[in-house]
Design an enzyme around this catalytic site. Structure first.
Site, PDB file in Angstrom:
ATOM      1  CG  ASP A   1     -11.469   2.022  -2.875  1.00 25.87           C
ATOM      2  OD1 ASP A   1     -11.187   1.544  -3.983  1.00 25.87           O
ATOM      3  OD2 ASP A   1     -10.856   1.732  -1.834  1.00 25.87           O
TER       4      ASP A   1
ATOM      5  NE  ARG B   1      -2.304  -1.954   3.194  1.00 25.70           N
ATOM      6  CZ  ARG B   1      -2.817  -2.277   4.376  1.00 25.70           C
ATOM      7  NH1 ARG B   1      -4.021  -1.867   4.692  1.00 25.70           N
ATOM      8  NH2 ARG B   1      -2.145  -3.039   5.219  1.00 25.70           N
ATOM      9  CD  GLN B   2       4.198   4.905   1.710  1.00 26.73           C
ATOM     10  OE1 GLN B   2       3.098   4.885   2.228  1.00 26.73           O
ATOM     11  NE2 GLN B   2       4.815   6.041   1.410  1.00 26.73           N
TER      12      GLN B   2
ATOM     13  CB  SER C   1      -6.131  -3.570   7.376  1.00 23.43           C
ATOM     14  OG  SER C   1      -5.142  -3.345   8.344  1.00 23.43           O
ATOM     15  CB  THR C   2      -8.604  -1.307  10.994  1.00 18.74           C
ATOM     16  OG1 THR C   2      -9.260  -0.548   9.953  1.00 18.74           O
ATOM     17  CG2 THR C   2      -7.146  -0.891  11.068  1.00 18.74           C
TER      18      THR C   2
ATOM     19  CE  LYS D   1     -10.821   3.325   1.441  1.00 14.79           C
ATOM     20  NZ  LYS D   1     -10.429   2.000   1.901  1.00 14.79           N
TER      21      LYS D   1
HETATM   22  C1  R5P Z   1      -7.303   0.223   0.613  1.00 12.45           C
HETATM   23  O1  R5P Z   1      -7.509   0.964  -0.336  1.00 12.45           O
HETATM   24  C2  R5P Z   1      -7.518  -1.255   0.549  1.00 12.45           C
HETATM   25  O2  R5P Z   1      -8.000  -1.692  -0.667  1.00 12.45           O
HETATM   26  C3  R5P Z   1      -8.444  -1.712   1.647  1.00 12.45           C
HETATM   27  O3  R5P Z   1      -9.743  -1.204   1.418  1.00 12.45           O
HETATM   28  C4  R5P Z   1      -7.956  -1.265   2.975  1.00 12.45           C
HETATM   29  O4  R5P Z   1      -6.604  -1.572   3.141  1.00 12.45           O
HETATM   30  C5  R5P Z   1      -8.763  -1.874   4.094  1.00 12.45           C
HETATM   31  O5  R5P Z   1      -8.295  -1.381   5.304  1.00 12.45           O
HETATM   32  P1  R5P Z   1      -9.197  -1.331   6.575  1.00 12.45           P
HETATM   33  O6  R5P Z   1      -9.750  -2.714   6.783  1.00 12.45           O
HETATM   34  O7  R5P Z   1      -8.262  -0.915   7.667  1.00 12.45           O
HETATM   35  O8  R5P Z   1     -10.271  -0.335   6.346  1.00 12.45           O
END
Ligand code: R5P
Length: 294
Positions: free
Chosen positions: A166, A93-94, A220-221, A189
């Site tokens: 998104d 993601r980075q 993730s979260t 988003k």
């Molecule tokens: C971000 O654009 C990714 O596609 C995921 O939507 C994101 O990493 C999900 O993260 P979290 O569960 O923390 O919202």
């Protein structure tokens, strides 16, 4: 060709070895009292093209070091080619500098792996595929979205609405739509790059009375799915599922998602957990059986 069973993905590596009939090589992995990693190959790799199966979900820094050590050990023991098969590629993601002064972490990781002896990489649903173009070795990105969609098809959710949380993930929803045969759409988003806070809104989607499956690369979260599920319920969706390739599920993410009214979370064994209801083994085995990987 031989499969090296990276300590983070032993079961997946075993499954790939069974499906491909490729000999497997175990790894003795230990952690020293101060936290440093140690690896030793438990088989002969002389003149072999070796495939190291090792995911890099948390603890990602440790797992990246283990992968680098295994690649180096393979080369030191005469392997002619090392392919890293990394279902979840950490730091994906980075993939660019968002703010002045940052590094591009995923490029740094690829340079480290290259220095350790990795000659090629295969990954699954990396967050930004374009990032792979800058890697110092050939890197392939496979998609597990069709096999996730097939899971829902088998459960009887043909024609379910495939939703991307998104716009950037719309291609994921479209891949799922091709299997499910229903509609697809996305939410909007926005992320504040300083605080990391996100906000979501719905534009032009009609989910009233429908079963909706939210497809994403990573959970993730859980914040993204929780926010999306809330909007979907407000818009009148009758049933909401969450599907992702990489179920990182940090902290109480799973509970928060289920509390938000999501009926089931379905992930793959890219990041092994009890939500890993779909295995990547056939997808990765097929990649190894393709003539270009021989
Ligand atoms: C971000 O654009 C990714 O596609 C995921 O939507 C994101 O990493 C999900 O993260 P979290 O569960 O923390 O919202």
């Amino acid at each position: 060709m031989k499969i090296i069973l990276g300590p983070a993905s032993t079961e997946l590596g075993e499954r790939i070895s069974e499906l491909t009939n490729l000999e497997k090589v175990g790894v003795d992995q230990r952690t020293f009292p101060d936290g440093e990693s140690y690896v030793r190959l438990l088989g002969d790799v002389q003149n072999e093209h070796v495939i190291i199966v090792q995911t890099t979900s948390a603890p990602q820094d440790t797992r990246i070091m283990q992968l680098a050590f295994i690649a180096d050990a393979a080369k030191n023991n005469g392997a002619r080619k090392v392919t890293a098969m990394v279902p979840y590629l950490a730091y994906g993601r980075q993939d660019k500098t968002f703010l002045q002064g940052e590094n591009i972490s995923v490029e740094t990781v690829s340079a480290m792996l290259n220095a350790a002896g990795v000659d090629a990489l295969v990954t699954v649903n990396v967050h930004a595929e374009d990032a792979l173009k800058k890697f110092p070795f050939p890197a392939r990105n496979l998609s597990a979205i069709p096999i996730l969609a097939e899971y829902f098809l088998k459960k009887g959710y043909k024609r379910a609405f495939a939703l991307a949380p998104d716009k950037g993930a719309m291609y994921i929803a479209e891949q799922a739509q091709r299997i499910l045969g229903g509609e697809a759409g996305h939410l909007e988003k926005k992320r504040d790059r300083h605080t990391g806070q996100t906000s979501q809104t719905a534009l032009n989607i009609n989910v009233k009375g429908k079963t909706v499956i939210i497809f994403d690369d990573i959970i993730s979260t859980g914040g993204t799915i929780v926010g999306a599920a809330k909007i979907l319920r407000e818009l009148g969706a009758v049933r909401v599922f969450a599907a992702c390739v990489h179920p990182l599920l940090i902290g109480d993410a799973e509970k928060r998602i289920l509390d938000a009214g999501v009926a089931e979370i379905v992930g793959t064994d890219s990041v092994p957990s009890h939500t890993s209801k779909v295995t990547l083994a056939p997808l990765l085995a097929k990649e190894l059986q393709a003539p270009k990987s021989a």
